[in-house]
Scaffold this motif. Structure first.
Motif, mmCIF file in Angstrom:
data_model
loop_
_atom_site.group_PDB
_atom_site.id
_atom_site.type_symbol
_atom_site.label_atom_id
_atom_site.label_comp_id
_atom_site.label_asym_id
_atom_site.label_seq_id
_atom_site.Cartn_x
_atom_site.Cartn_y
_atom_site.Cartn_z
ATOM 1 N N LEU A 52 0.773 -1.261 0.136
ATOM 2 C CA LEU A 52 -0.134 -0.253 0.174
ATOM 3 C C LEU A 52 0.823 1.320 0.055
ATOM 4 O O LEU A 52 0.343 2.262 -0.628
ATOM 5 N N LEU A 55 1.679 2.203 -3.236
ATOM 6 C CA LEU A 55 0.663 2.850 -4.011
ATOM 7 C C LEU A 55 0.064 4.385 -3.493
ATOM 8 O O LEU A 55 -0.629 4.932 -3.809
ATOM 9 N N ARG A 91 -2.577 9.698 -8.992
ATOM 10 C CA ARG A 91 -3.822 8.679 -9.506
ATOM 11 C C ARG A 91 -3.499 8.256 -10.811
ATOM 12 O O ARG A 91 -4.067 7.230 -11.316
ATOM 13 N N ARG A 94 -1.666 4.837 -10.304
ATOM 14 C CA ARG A 94 -2.465 3.680 -9.832
ATOM 15 C C ARG A 94 -3.415 3.124 -10.834
ATOM 16 O O ARG A 94 -3.973 3.683 -11.520
ATOM 17 N N GLY A 95 -3.443 2.056 -10.992
ATOM 18 C CA GLY A 95 -4.144 1.036 -11.846
ATOM 19 C C GLY A 95 -3.823 1.144 -13.353
ATOM 20 O O GLY A 95 -4.094 0.660 -14.266
ATOM 21 N N ILE A 98 1.247 0.747 -11.819
ATOM 22 C CA ILE A 98 1.104 0.029 -10.749
ATOM 23 C C ILE A 98 -0.175 -0.322 -10.612
ATOM 24 O O ILE A 98 -1.231 0.480 -10.213
ATOM 25 N N SER A 99 -0.660 -1.594 -10.317
ATOM 26 C CA SER A 99 -1.918 -2.017 -10.121
ATOM 27 C C SER A 99 -1.733 -3.051 -9.083
ATOM 28 O O SER A 99 -0.830 -3.674 -8.892
ATOM 29 N N PHE A 102 -6.200 -7.710 -4.728
ATOM 30 C CA PHE A 102 -6.432 -7.712 -3.405
ATOM 31 C C PHE A 102 -6.812 -9.235 -3.250
ATOM 32 O O PHE A 102 -7.175 -9.946 -3.964
ATOM 33 N N VAL A 122 -11.577 1.100 -15.640
ATOM 34 C CA VAL A 122 -10.102 1.432 -15.738
ATOM 35 C C VAL A 122 -9.490 1.839 -16.991
ATOM 36 O O VAL A 122 -8.992 2.886 -16.946
ATOM 37 N N MET A 236 -8.706 -6.713 -14.263
ATOM 38 C CA MET A 236 -8.829 -5.157 -14.056
ATOM 39 C C MET A 236 -7.603 -4.796 -13.875
ATOM 40 O O MET A 236 -7.005 -3.718 -14.079
#
Lengths: 385, 289
Positions: A52, A55, A91, A94-95, A98-99, A102, A122, A236
């Motif tokens: 975390l 990110l 932002r 992210r995704g 780097i994604s 979970f 996405v 995703m």
């Protein structure tokens, strides 16, 4: 080879009413390009927090107190300091670059949207120019091939749409489409963007080996099995071809046959997409299956980093050795590690592991050991070496 | 969802009651035509100023109330006022509640503290008394009644939404949506609210009846619409002195209070039945299947 991520002196603290929780202490860790790095450790050892922190999504009341995380951007060919980026820039990483996948595939999908809807979000967030270009090509085809009265009447409208999509394709955040996309009914005019992103979504779902992808895309999460959901979550995460994929215990909640399929999928992703994977797990068997290198964490600090063979053949840190002894094996009595996991509110002085360590020396109580290279691709933080 | 609503006899009753009221409100000009030369259709026509209510007759099928206002005309056109008050107030209150509640719940910290302390201040007053104070300051009218009711009822909505957002905020999919690079406003509007809004919708549908009841209470106390305005509370207020008839005939003027009272009762009942049905359907914890 260049490092994709270099974490230096990362310290994460949680400021709670009971006191300061030392979630991560002075962590140094490199993730190389194209490798799968495993992080293993007990619950609460700071594995997830490390992910975390990369990110920058440490939940309140946690904070990154100090340290640096450098990220090498392949597209820009330069290093970015993630901890100094603005929230907006972060932002867009992210995704996109780097994604994260979970742990609970069921919980990581929003129950009120279909799978396809969530994955196409996405694309809509990060690949608007690309989608705009594709939509424009669609309209171009209509303009070229359309004939007859109906097409003639629609022609001015198509021209206007083409201009709109062209703008989206060229500028990063054009005014007119952005304005339109915030107006409830007018948003429909940009439906081709959604349509294109849905097409990409179906491709993505096919990529993670979901059979009948187009049909799965219109299902809600609760209608799918755990393995399917995890594939959807991975799809995703892979949507924008990230350079780093963080997988936070992606197989823990799945049964063993599905686990094996997932590990196979991760191995394929690494080879095909050339992405690095940060694979967090507490299952040493899983780590040995997929990882190139493994980092062992205990109570927020790093104990040992080594290539898989090195780590499993020559475990050096007493904690690593204890962990490997604690793996159940037939015909052998199960070994446990004496003592309890260090209290993160009042961590032991010096080496975090010394109260439970069978080989503790006086110096272990006073000083924290630095990471030392003791062999090829093998670093240990222990005073014994 | 609609099939479930219709299957349950209670919710079906609620829907039918409300549909009847909707029809009454829409076709008010046909059911109770405004007399010629009457300027504002919302003012109840009256003939003469006699303070004694007249019993139902051919001309006034529900009778007349104090001041010779026609009760039939009043209750029919009053349906429109009831819907107006209920829906407008609930609309305002839900919007304010959602905005403030989700800000407080999602961001927490100082924003949460400030917004929640403000709601505490509002909740510290008895609602009807605060509403009365606000109406008296603004001057009695239907508009001030709506403002007053909105002011006293938004805090409970803000709290409800905040609680649900707090709960949803901890879910993995919220973290995941931040993980794919969504902005805070996007996370709140697209991911958190759709999962947190159902209890509020249930409370809103239950509350419409309560709001109309409070509006009627304010009107009954003389703090509502101007005299003669078609409003159920106003009609019951006209009947204040005629609830009990003269000695020997205690029920002589029953129609003056009973008819508007029944309208209020059925309106509130309809919304409550519908709200209950909504809760049963939308709240998975109460699912009985």
């Amino acid at each position: 080879m260049e490092n994709l991520i270099s974490i230096r002196d990362l310290t994460v603290r949680f400021y709670t009413y009971e006191g300061v929780v030392h979630a991560i202490d002075d962590l140094d860790l490199d993730i190389r390009q194209g490798e799968t790095l495993g992080i293993v450790g007990e619950t609460g050892s700071g594995k997830t927090m490390t992910a975390l922190a990369i990110l920058r999504l440490i939940p309140y009341p946690g904070r990154i107190k100090s340290g640096s995380i450098a990220f090498f951007d392949r597209d820009l060919h330069s290093e970015i300091e993630l901890l100094k980026l603005s929230e907006d820039k972060m932002r867009s990483i992210r995704g996109n670059k780097i994604s994260m996948v979970f742990q609970e595939p069921g919980a990581a999908l929003n129950p009120v949207y279909t799978i396809g809807n969530q994955i196409s979000e996405v694309f809509l967030l990060h690949q608007r120019p690309e989608l705009g270009k594709r939509a424009k090509e669609q309209v171009d085809r209509l303009l070229r091939d359309g004939d007859g009265l109906a097409a003639g009447m629609k022609r001015p409208f198509w021209r206007w749409q083409r201009r709109l999509y062209n703008k989206i394709a060229q500028e990063s955040n054009p005014l007119e489409p952005r304005f339109l996309s915030h107006l409830p009914l007018f948003r429909r005019l940009l439906w081709r963007l959604n349509h294109e992103s849905e097409l990409l979504t179906v491709d993505m779902l096919k990529d993670v080996e979901i059979p009948d992808a187009a049909r799965v895309a219109i299902h809600y999460p609760h209608e799918l099995s755990g393995g399917m959901k995890q594939r959807a979550v991975i799809a995703m995460a892979l949507a924008c071809s990230p350079e780093l994929l963080i997988a936070d215990e992606p197989t823990t909640s799945l049964d063993v046959t599905i686990q094996a399929q997932m590990l196979e999928l991760f191995r394929r992703i690494k080879v095909e997409k050339g992405a690095s994977i940060l694979f967090i797990t507490h299952n040493l068997g899983v780590a040995s299956e997929v990882c190139d290198r493994v980092a062992v964490m205990y109570a927020g600090s790093l104990c040992e980093v080594a290539s898989v063979e090195e780590l499993f053949l020559h475990p050096s840190h007493p904690y690593t050795r204890a962990l490997l002894d604690a793996v159940p094996m037939p015909g052998k009595e199960l070994q446990t590690i004496p003592g309890l996991l260090a209290d993160p509110l009042n961590p032991p002085s010096g080496c975090r592991f010394h109260p439970r360590c069978p080989n503790a020396k006086p110096v272990c109580q006073q000083e924290k050991a630095k990471l030392k290279e003791i062999g090829k691709d093998h670093m240990v933080a222990c005073h014994l070496f | 969802m609609i099939r479930q609503l219709v299957k349950n006899p209670l919710s079906l009753a609620g829907i039918i009651i409300l549909l009847i009221f909707v029809v009454i409100a829409i076709f008010a000009p046909l059911i109770a035509p405004t007399p010629d030369g009457h300027l504002n259709p919302y003012m109840i026509p009256h003939e003469g100023y006699s303070p004694i209510p007249q019993p139902p007759s051919e001309e006034h099928i529900f009778g007349t109330t104090e001041g010779q206002y026609d009760i039939f005309y009043g209750v029919i056109w009053g349906t429109r006022s009831a819907f107006q008050v209920g829906l407008v107030v609930i609309g305002i209150v839900v919007v304010i509640g959602i905005i403030l509640g989700s800000l407080a719940g999602y961001f927490g910290g100082i924003i949460d503290e400030v917004i929640m302390r403000i709601t505490d201040i509002f909740l510290a007053f008895p609602t009807l008394i605060l509403a009365m104070a606000i109406v008296s300051v603004l001057g009695p009218s239907l508009k001030s009644v709506m403002i007053a009711l909105a002011v006293v009822s938004w805090p409970s909505y803000a709290r409800l939404i905040r609680g649900d957002i707090l709960q949803v905020r901890e879910e993995d999919y919220i973290e995941a949506s931040r993980g794919i690079g969504a902005s805070s406003s996007r996370v709140i509007i697209r991911h958190a609210l759709p999962n947190a809004i159902y209890p509020t919708l249930v409370m809103a549908s239950l509350d419409i009846g309560a709001i109309v009841l409070s509006a009627a209470a304010l009107s009954f106390l003389g703090l509502g619409a101007p005299e003669g305005y078609a409003d159920w509370g106003q009609l019951t207020s006209f009947a204040r002195n005629w609830i009990v008839g003269p000695y020997g005939e205690p029920l002589k003027y029953w129609y003056a209070v009973t008819i508007p009272g029944l309208f209020i009762l059925f309106f509130v009942l309809g919304w409550n039945l519908l709200g209950d049905a909504f809760r049963d359907i939308l709240d998975p914890r109460l699912a009985r299947r």
